[in-house]
Design a protein around this motif. Structure first.
Motif, mmCIF file in Angstrom:
data_model
loop_
_atom_site.group_PDB
_atom_site.id
_atom_site.type_symbol
_atom_site.label_atom_id
_atom_site.label_comp_id
_atom_site.label_asym_id
_atom_site.label_seq_id
_atom_site.Cartn_x
_atom_site.Cartn_y
_atom_site.Cartn_z
ATOM 1 N N ASP A 336 47.733 31.835 42.251
ATOM 2 C CA ASP A 336 46.926 32.316 41.126
ATOM 3 C C ASP A 336 47.579 31.992 39.788
ATOM 4 N N GLU A 337 48.867 32.276 39.678
ATOM 5 C CA GLU A 337 49.564 32.022 38.420
ATOM 6 C C GLU A 337 49.624 30.522 38.130
ATOM 7 N N THR A 338 49.837 29.723 39.153
ATOM 8 C CA THR A 338 49.918 28.266 38.957
ATOM 9 C C THR A 338 48.575 27.699 38.526
ATOM 10 N N LEU A 339 47.507 28.158 39.136
ATOM 11 C CA LEU A 339 46.180 27.663 38.747
ATOM 12 C C LEU A 339 45.863 28.059 37.313
ATOM 13 N N LYS A 340 46.287 29.245 36.904
ATOM 14 C CA LYS A 340 46.087 29.671 35.523
ATOM 15 C C LYS A 340 46.896 28.797 34.563
ATOM 16 N N ALA A 341 48.149 28.532 34.907
ATOM 17 C CA ALA A 341 49.023 27.752 34.027
ATOM 18 C C ALA A 341 48.581 26.311 33.911
ATOM 19 N N THR A 342 48.066 25.744 34.989
ATOM 20 C CA THR A 342 47.780 24.311 35.028
ATOM 21 C C THR A 342 46.321 23.962 34.764
ATOM 22 N N GLY A 343 45.410 24.900 35.040
ATOM 23 C CA GLY A 343 43.992 24.573 34.952
ATOM 24 C C GLY A 343 43.508 23.706 36.097
ATOM 25 N N LEU A 344 44.335 23.513 37.101
ATOM 26 C CA LEU A 344 43.965 22.682 38.243
ATOM 27 C C LEU A 344 43.306 23.535 39.328
ATOM 28 N N THR A 345 42.768 22.881 40.336
ATOM 29 C CA THR A 345 42.192 23.576 41.479
ATOM 30 C C THR A 345 43.159 23.505 42.657
ATOM 31 N N ARG A 346 42.974 24.407 43.584
ATOM 32 C CA ARG A 346 43.833 24.393 44.782
ATOM 33 C C ARG A 346 43.696 23.094 45.566
ATOM 34 N N PRO A 347 42.485 22.574 45.784
ATOM 35 C CA PRO A 347 42.379 21.295 46.507
ATOM 36 C C PRO A 347 43.108 20.150 45.803
#
Length: 756
Positions: A336-347
């Motif tokens: 969750d924190e990484t997706l917020k920081a990067t704006g990327l998606t999990r896939p």
């Protein structure tokens, strides 16, 4: 026929905007190259000059530091390299009559583009105290003025000696020798503003602040990650290496807040098929939010550690230190924190992980998109962690690749241009020359500006470059420089720094890379070090732009003689007469340069030693490659604001503006544009084509404003914006810098938008 320079500044406030390009180079690059070269040099001189660029018997391109392979093309240059050469080899001239016609106040109102288009400076020029324009001055008198000011200082540390990355090895070695014999380590350079973060991270982790790969490594890699870099504009010849890697089966991941034509498709102008169809480069584009790279690499490292058999346990055990600390820190990385920081998606991140795990030989390349943030050093350490986990340093096809900008910026540092020199270097210098170098650390770029601002520095001497155009916080920097008692610029052409002066000022015109250099000892050559540690000769082939020019080594040597006088036992006259004498002394001071003259005489030069690459030996404090585990950071942006990165246009090299177009991004005829995602623009009420003021926000509460920017709806990462420097340097606070390296955080500027 070469054309005349523009008489007036072109209108820049009504740019035309079209769709971005999806491929770099090709026929448009050839056409644009030939037009600019012909405008500056004419047809015959264009052929005489461009066919010598980056050839073994020619001169090194004054543009970027990308290396050449052993086998050279007839046209071994890119579009932007040709622009750099054309501007230096131009037939346009800036004579004393020009300065008589244009007072300083007028020059200060001109754009950097207009100043640069006027041509080569032909005579040494002097601005006396109280004068309103430069006037010609004899060389001898110019050196007397420098000596007067330096000798009047209460301490050598009141002088600042700045170096641009264009300066040759020979001139850089003499410049630092002079400064240290004078008594100061105030030797800031352009590295302080770009790859200082890389050096800081790499020295701690692998023991040497340089990249560990060669061109051949790129060609052999399974995976190349290009993070925070736009090779299509900033290092176009790199595209050929990426193309060759793709042909050999490599995969490429591009990590960038903006889609860039150069990493989408490369239309190689060296081949007919390449020009027509081109080669797709990126297999995966990760459109990351500005400043989210550390979070991305930390999560990748966690996932590698958690994957059975993914780490190189033998390498980690034998060659590294700190693995357990990294593993513990990586456990805290969450999706969750990484997706917020990067704006990327999990896939997207899972696909990147799969490519990392499938690769046995991985290279990570990066540039300013990683180095100019508060947490830049920690980010690059995290990149190194990824490589160390899988043993990707010290074997073919793998390693770190910080892609340097200016053509000899790495060589200048090797020669001792550094405000924090290693004691071993100073010991060797003192033994060789019988001097006592100061041991106290000097000023880097930011601290030099602060010292000028506060009156602690009074003389500013620049060996090339455009200091006020390249540095942050423009209003603060220019006010600081104007407090100096003397500013000195060794230059080939005009730029903004010549219009922002101390009470007195000198412009000392010098030979360029394209110029023949003949001294009392005969025809000379200089040497440079490229981004991958290759040292080679550079020999100009054109008659100098004026008989009144001096070479950089000659200027330094004569300055030193005037300032140090008979008390100096350094053979400055011999150094000016024959640069081979300089190289002999370098060979006895700088490790790796033994037998310098003989080795550099070989076509193509020689490669400097690199312990991690050559023997998996890591000269760190632990004697091993160091894993690190810094807390993850990323910029937090208040509502109603965006995070701005400063960047170059395609018609630009560093602060040199070749034209007013950014062809790959679809922008022509102007530079005052701000690129904003359409959804962000809609939320902020910014219509495409409207005009806005950019207002920086920083903890000091000072208003920093860049007025009159045209809004361009552009596919940037959400929450992010982009605009060109040096126009937006005014928004970068002087004390907004990277931890450890003190590099200005020019890629992390919080801005709000106000109606123009």
């Amino acid at each position: 026929m070469a054309t005349k320079p523009p008489a007036g500044d072109p209108v820049q406030d009504a740019p035309h905007v079209g769709p971005p390009r999806r491929a770099a180079a090709g026929l448009p690059a050839i056409g644009h190259t030939l037009k600019i070269a012909n405008d500056q040099m004419g047809v015959l001189r264009t052929a005489q000059t461009l066919l010598k660029v980056n050839q073994k018997n020619g001169f090194d391109c004054p543009g970027c530091a990308w290396p050449e392979g052993d086998k050279r093309h007839t046209a071994e240059f890119c579009e932007n390299g040709a622009k750099a050469v054309a501007e230096e080899a131009t037939l346009r001239r800036v004579t004393p009559a020009f300065f008589a016609e244009h007072p300083l106040a007028e020059l200060a109102e001109r754009s950097g583009y207009w100043l640069g288009q006027q041509g080569r400076i032909t005579h040494p020029m002097y601005l006396p105290e109280g004068g309103d324009r430069y006037e010609p001055v004899a060389w001898e008198r110019a050196f007397e003025i420098i000596a007067e000011e330096l000798k009047a200082l209460s301490s050598p540390d009141e002088a600042v000696f700045y170096t641009s990355g264009r300066t040759s090895n020979e001139a850089a070695f003499l410049f630092q020798l002079f400064a240290r014999e004078f008594g100061t380590n105030n030797l800031p350079d352009c590295s302080n503003m770009c790859h200082e973060s890389s050096g800081s991270a790499l020295v701690e982790t692998i023991g040497i602040g340089k990249g560990s790969v060669s061109l051949e490594d790129l060609h052999q890699a399974d995976l190349i990650i290009v993070a925070g870099q736009n090779p299509g504009t900033n290092h176009p010849r790199m595209l050929s290496a990426l193309e060759k890697a793709k042909t050999s089966g490599a995969k490429i991941i591009s990590v960038n807040p903006l889609p860039e034509a150069g990493t989408e498709r490369f239309k190689n102008p060296q081949t007919p098929l390449g020009m027509l169809r081109g080669t797709p480069l990126s297999d995966l584009f990760l459109q990351i939010r500005i400043g989210g790279d550390q979070a991305l690499f930390r999560l990748l490292n966690k996932l590698v550690i958690e994957t059975d058999g993914a780490t190189d346990e033998d390498f980690i055990r034998e060659h590294t230190h700190g693995y357990e600390e990294l593993a513990a820190a990586a456990r805290d990385a969450g999706w969750d924190e990484t997706l917020k920081a990067t704006g990327l998606t999990r896939p997207e991140i899972e696909r990147a992980l799969a490519m990392v795990l499938a690769s046995k030989r991985t290279i990570v390349c990066w540039a300013m998109g990683l180095t100019q943030h508060k947490h830049a050093v920690a980010t690059i350490r995290e990149v190194v962690n990824l490589l160390l986990l899988r043993g990707n340093i010290g074997r073919p096809g793998a390693g770190v690749c910080p892609v340097r900008g200016h053509s000899n910026v790495q060589g200048d540092r090797t020669m001792g241009i550094f405000e924090r020199p290693a004691p071993a270097f100073l010991d060797a210098l003192d033994r060789e020359f019988g001097i006592t170098s100061p041991r106290a650390h000097g000023y880097d770029v930011v601290r030099a500006i602060e010292a000028l601002r506060d009156g602690r520095a009074k003389v500013f001497f620049a060996m090339g470059g455009n200091f006020v155009g390249a540095t942050p916080d423009t209003d603060v920097t220019e006010a600081a420089v104007r407090r100096a008692s003397l500013t000195v610029h060794v230059s080939t052409k005009l730029n903004r720094s010549h219009a922002v002066t101390g009470r007195r000022a000198l412009i000392l015109p010098t030979l360029g890379r394209t110029d023949k250099d003949v001294q009392a000892g005969g025809k000379q050559f200089v040497t440079v070090e490229d981004s991958m540690g290759m040292v080679h000769a550079s020999r100009g082939n054109l008659a100098p732009a004026s008989p009144h020019l001096l070479s950089e080594p000659a200027i330094v040597a004569r300055t030193a003689r005037a300032v140090l006088g008979a008390a100096s036992k350094t053979p400055w006259e011999d150094f000016e007469r024959d640069y081979a004498v300089i190289r002999d002394r370098i060979a006895r001071v700088v490790p790796g340069f033994e037998d310098f003259n003989a080795r550099v005489a070989r076509p193509g030069g020689f490669q400097l030693p690199h312990a991690p690459r050559d023997e998996r030996r890591f000269p760190t404090k632990t004697g091993k490659a160091n894993f690190t585990a810094a807390p993850v950071e990323y910029p937090e942006v208040p509502a109603g604001r965006l995070l701005l990165q400063t960047l170059r246009s395609h018609d630009q090299y560093n602060t040199t503006i070749y034209g007013l177009d950014d062809r790959y991004r679809g922008i022509t005829g102007g530079r005052r544009v701000v690129m904003v995602h359409p959804d962000d623009a809609a939320e902020l009420g910014l219509a495409d084509g409207s005009y806005t003021d950019l207002v920086g926000e920083w903890k000091d509460g000072v208003e920093r404003r860049a007025p009159g920017f045209r809004v361009v709806h552009y596919p940037t990462a959400r929450g992010c914006a982009a605009a060109y420097y040096p126009e937006t340097n005014v928004l970068v606070p002087l004390d907004s810098t990277a931890d450890t390296s003190n590099t200005p955080a020019s890629k992390s500027v919080v801005v709000r938008f106000e109606p123009a």
